[in-house]
Motif scaffolding. Structure first.
Motif, PDB file in Angstrom:
ATOM      1  N   LEU A  89       0.752  -1.136   0.016  1.00 19.44           N
ATOM      2  CA  LEU A  89       0.072  -0.092   0.071  1.00 19.44           C
ATOM      3  C   LEU A  89       0.827   1.196  -0.087  1.00 19.44           C
ATOM      4  O   LEU A  89       0.370   2.447  -0.283  1.00 19.44           O
ATOM      5  CB  LEU A  89      -0.783  -0.027   1.265  1.00 19.44           C
ATOM      6  CG  LEU A  89      -1.922  -1.185   1.366  1.00 19.44           C
ATOM      7  CD1 LEU A  89      -2.596  -1.121   2.626  1.00 19.44           C
ATOM      8  CD2 LEU A  89      -2.943  -0.913   0.162  1.00 19.44           C
ATOM      9  N   PHE A  90       2.066   1.116   0.359  1.00 19.27           N
ATOM     10  CA  PHE A  90       3.131   2.211   0.349  1.00 19.27           C
ATOM     11  C   PHE A  90       3.666   2.770  -1.225  1.00 19.27           C
ATOM     12  O   PHE A  90       3.666   1.573  -2.054  1.00 19.27           O
ATOM     13  CB  PHE A  90       4.280   2.201   1.193  1.00 19.27           C
ATOM     14  CG  PHE A  90       3.881   1.982   2.622  1.00 19.27           C
ATOM     15  CD1 PHE A  90       3.902   3.383   3.263  1.00 19.27           C
ATOM     16  CD2 PHE A  90       3.529   0.869   3.328  1.00 19.27           C
ATOM     17  CE1 PHE A  90       3.454   3.238   4.690  1.00 19.27           C
ATOM     18  CE2 PHE A  90       3.442   0.798   4.738  1.00 19.27           C
ATOM     19  CZ  PHE A  90       3.489   2.285   5.454  1.00 19.27           C
ATOM     20  N   GLY A 169      -7.723  -4.619  -5.711  1.00 20.34           N
ATOM     21  CA  GLY A 169      -7.693  -3.185  -5.194  1.00 20.34           C
ATOM     22  C   GLY A 169      -6.635  -2.354  -5.715  1.00 20.34           C
ATOM     23  O   GLY A 169      -7.027  -1.247  -5.943  1.00 20.34           O
ATOM     24  N   HIS A 170      -5.406  -2.764  -6.026  1.00 23.76           N
ATOM     25  CA  HIS A 170      -4.514  -1.915  -6.578  1.00 23.76           C
ATOM     26  C   HIS A 170      -4.865  -1.566  -7.983  1.00 23.76           C
ATOM     27  O   HIS A 170      -4.590  -0.368  -8.308  1.00 23.76           O
ATOM     28  CB  HIS A 170      -3.013  -2.838  -6.618  1.00 23.76           C
ATOM     29  CG  HIS A 170      -2.558  -2.741  -5.231  1.00 23.76           C
ATOM     30  ND1 HIS A 170      -3.238  -3.516  -4.004  1.00 23.76           N
ATOM     31  CD2 HIS A 170      -1.510  -2.440  -4.712  1.00 23.76           C
ATOM     32  CE1 HIS A 170      -2.350  -3.397  -3.132  1.00 23.76           C
ATOM     33  NE2 HIS A 170      -1.216  -2.804  -3.442  1.00 23.76           N
ATOM     34  N   LEU A 171      -5.429  -2.455  -8.844  1.00 23.19           N
ATOM     35  CA  LEU A 171      -5.927  -1.998  -9.815  1.00 23.19           C
ATOM     36  C   LEU A 171      -6.953  -1.067 -10.054  1.00 23.19           C
ATOM     37  O   LEU A 171      -6.841  -0.031 -10.935  1.00 23.19           O
ATOM     38  CB  LEU A 171      -6.354  -3.366 -10.635  1.00 23.19           C
ATOM     39  CG  LEU A 171      -6.402  -3.198 -12.447  1.00 23.19           C
ATOM     40  CD1 LEU A 171      -5.078  -3.019 -12.896  1.00 23.19           C
ATOM     41  CD2 LEU A 171      -7.033  -4.422 -12.551  1.00 23.19           C
ATOM     42  N   LEU A 198     -11.099   3.766  -0.811  1.00 26.28           N
ATOM     43  CA  LEU A 198     -10.570   2.498  -1.026  1.00 26.28           C
ATOM     44  C   LEU A 198      -9.367   2.129  -0.693  1.00 26.28           C
ATOM     45  O   LEU A 198      -9.176   0.911  -0.158  1.00 26.28           O
ATOM     46  CB  LEU A 198     -10.356   2.781  -2.756  1.00 26.28           C
ATOM     47  CG  LEU A 198     -11.560   2.902  -3.468  1.00 26.28           C
ATOM     48  CD1 LEU A 198     -11.135   2.994  -5.130  1.00 26.28           C
ATOM     49  CD2 LEU A 198     -12.356   1.385  -3.482  1.00 26.28           C
ATOM     50  N   LEU A 199      -8.435   3.253  -0.014  1.00 26.10           N
ATOM     51  CA  LEU A 199      -7.177   2.673   0.556  1.00 26.10           C
ATOM     52  C   LEU A 199      -7.397   2.139   2.027  1.00 26.10           C
ATOM     53  O   LEU A 199      -6.996   1.263   2.482  1.00 26.10           O
ATOM     54  CB  LEU A 199      -6.485   3.866   0.807  1.00 26.10           C
ATOM     55  CG  LEU A 199      -4.819   3.680   1.293  1.00 26.10           C
ATOM     56  CD1 LEU A 199      -4.193   2.946   0.126  1.00 26.10           C
ATOM     57  CD2 LEU A 199      -4.214   5.007   1.262  1.00 26.10           C
ATOM     58  N   LEU A 201     -10.363   0.356   2.467  1.00 24.38           N
ATOM     59  CA  LEU A 201     -10.977  -0.943   2.088  1.00 24.38           C
ATOM     60  C   LEU A 201      -9.629  -1.828   1.912  1.00 24.38           C
ATOM     61  O   LEU A 201      -9.506  -3.155   2.595  1.00 24.38           O
ATOM     62  CB  LEU A 201     -11.843  -0.896   1.104  1.00 24.38           C
ATOM     63  CG  LEU A 201     -12.168  -2.121   0.606  1.00 24.38           C
ATOM     64  CD1 LEU A 201     -13.249  -2.905   1.470  1.00 24.38           C
ATOM     65  CD2 LEU A 201     -13.059  -1.931  -0.705  1.00 24.38           C
ATOM     66  N   GLU A 202      -8.650  -1.394   1.345  1.00 25.32           N
ATOM     67  CA  GLU A 202      -7.552  -2.072   1.248  1.00 25.32           C
ATOM     68  C   GLU A 202      -6.571  -2.590   2.294  1.00 25.32           C
ATOM     69  O   GLU A 202      -6.147  -3.713   2.560  1.00 25.32           O
ATOM     70  CB  GLU A 202      -6.526  -1.407   0.028  1.00 25.32           C
ATOM     71  CG  GLU A 202      -6.737  -1.711  -1.414  1.00 25.32           C
ATOM     72  CD  GLU A 202      -6.842  -2.917  -2.002  1.00 25.32           C
ATOM     73  OE1 GLU A 202      -5.725  -3.523  -2.012  1.00 25.32           O
ATOM     74  OE2 GLU A 202      -7.915  -3.529  -2.085  1.00 25.32           O
ATOM     75  N   SER A 203      -6.691  -1.804   3.138  1.00 25.99           N
ATOM     76  CA  SER A 203      -5.924  -1.962   4.497  1.00 25.99           C
ATOM     77  C   SER A 203      -6.983  -2.974   5.151  1.00 25.99           C
ATOM     78  O   SER A 203      -6.178  -3.939   5.946  1.00 25.99           O
ATOM     79  CB  SER A 203      -6.020  -0.888   5.474  1.00 25.99           C
ATOM     80  OG  SER A 203      -5.352   0.289   4.756  1.00 25.99           O
ATOM     81  N   ALA A 204      -8.161  -2.985   4.991  1.00 28.52           N
ATOM     82  CA  ALA A 204      -9.014  -4.124   5.796  1.00 28.52           C
ATOM     83  C   ALA A 204      -8.818  -5.196   5.077  1.00 28.52           C
ATOM     84  O   ALA A 204      -8.632  -6.610   5.568  1.00 28.52           O
ATOM     85  CB  ALA A 204     -10.413  -3.681   5.783  1.00 28.52           C
ATOM     86  N   VAL A 205      -8.775  -5.473   3.756  1.00 29.75           N
ATOM     87  CA  VAL A 205      -8.493  -6.868   2.888  1.00 29.75           C
ATOM     88  C   VAL A 205      -7.126  -7.329   2.883  1.00 29.75           C
ATOM     89  O   VAL A 205      -6.921  -8.513   3.297  1.00 29.75           O
ATOM     90  CB  VAL A 205      -8.417  -6.260   1.482  1.00 29.75           C
ATOM     91  CG1 VAL A 205      -8.102  -7.211   0.395  1.00 29.75           C
ATOM     92  CG2 VAL A 205      -9.997  -5.776   1.221  1.00 29.75           C
ATOM     93  N   ALA A 206      -5.922  -6.296   3.359  1.00 33.36           N
ATOM     94  CA  ALA A 206      -4.725  -6.821   3.660  1.00 33.36           C
ATOM     95  C   ALA A 206      -4.764  -7.735   5.131  1.00 33.36           C
ATOM     96  O   ALA A 206      -4.231  -8.641   5.122  1.00 33.36           O
ATOM     97  CB  ALA A 206      -3.826  -5.570   3.787  1.00 33.36           C
TER      98      ALA A 206
END
Length: 225
Positions: A89-90, A169-171, A198-199, A201-206
């Motif tokens: 995510l960084f 998520g990255h896409l 979205l970021l 959400l991506e943290s939760a997905v991680a």
């Protein structure tokens, strides 16, 4: 210039023609605050609390026949995947878990070790798993075939689940950010707000994906005892 949309996930970072992409899997420890190494402190207490909760849950799933310390394999797996998911995510850090090279290596190695141990030490128990209890005699050959296929594809499903969730998520973040050039100020503010959501959400997905992979690996391990 990207040749296609998925080329953003291609390993391309290098210094003096030395590839540095996979070093991202080992630099997670650099993101720990220095105070973590002083005991006791809040960071250590929080992480120790998470590890204890995972240990108790994995111990319950593995059952009373599990070896002492076997839960630490899955706790280490959870920690490794969690660090790599968050590192992706960084900015300018290669997301190693978005490649099957990493995810399939982990899942295939674990699955093979479970299978080899199970078929050597608990052969009869492994045969019993191929036929669910109460299966009619006429359906037994089909059930053996279905259970064998479902067992073989387990490492692939684990790897693809992790890779697909990391890529998706990255896409989406990349697609939205690439459309910001021609937007006015109001839409740009809205886009930034959506990107922040979205970021998050991506943290939760991680976190969720690292937990799911470790839990499923624990369940697969518990079936061989």
């Amino acid at each position: 210039m990207m040749s296609n949309l998925f080329s953003i996930f291609d390993p391309s970072t290098n210094i003096f023609n030395l590839s540095l992409n996979w070093l991202s899997t080992f630099i997670g420890i650099m993101f720990l605050p220095l105070s973590y190494w002083f005991i006791p402190n809040r960071h250590y207490v929080l992480w120790n609390f998470i590890i204890n909760k995972l240990h108790n849950e994995f111990k319950t799933l593995l059952g009373i026949n599990s070896f002492n310390g076997s839960t630490f394999i899955f706790i280490s797996l959870f920690s490794f995947i969690l660090f790599n998911n968050f590192l992706g995510l960084f900015p300018y850090i290669f997301t190693s878990t978005s490649h099957l090279t990493i995810s399939l290596s982990i899942s295939l190695t674990l699955w093979l070790s479970f299978m080899i141990y199970g078929w050597i030490n608990n052969t009869q128990h492994m045969f019993i798993h191929l036929i669910p209890q109460g299966t009619p005699s006429i359906l037994m050959p089909f059930m053996v075939l279905i259970e064998t296929i479902s067992n073989i594809i387990r490492p692939g499903t684990l790897a693809v689940r992790l890779t697909a969730n990391m890529i998706a998520g990255h896409l989406l973040l990349t697609l939205l950010s690439s459309s910001s050039n021609n937007l006015n100020n109001y839409l740009l503010i809205l886009l930034i707000f959506i990107q922040i959501l979205l970021l998050t959400l991506e943290s939760a997905v991680a976190i969720i994906q690292s937990y799911v992979i470790s839990i499923l690996s624990t369940l697969y391990s518990s079936e061989i005892n």
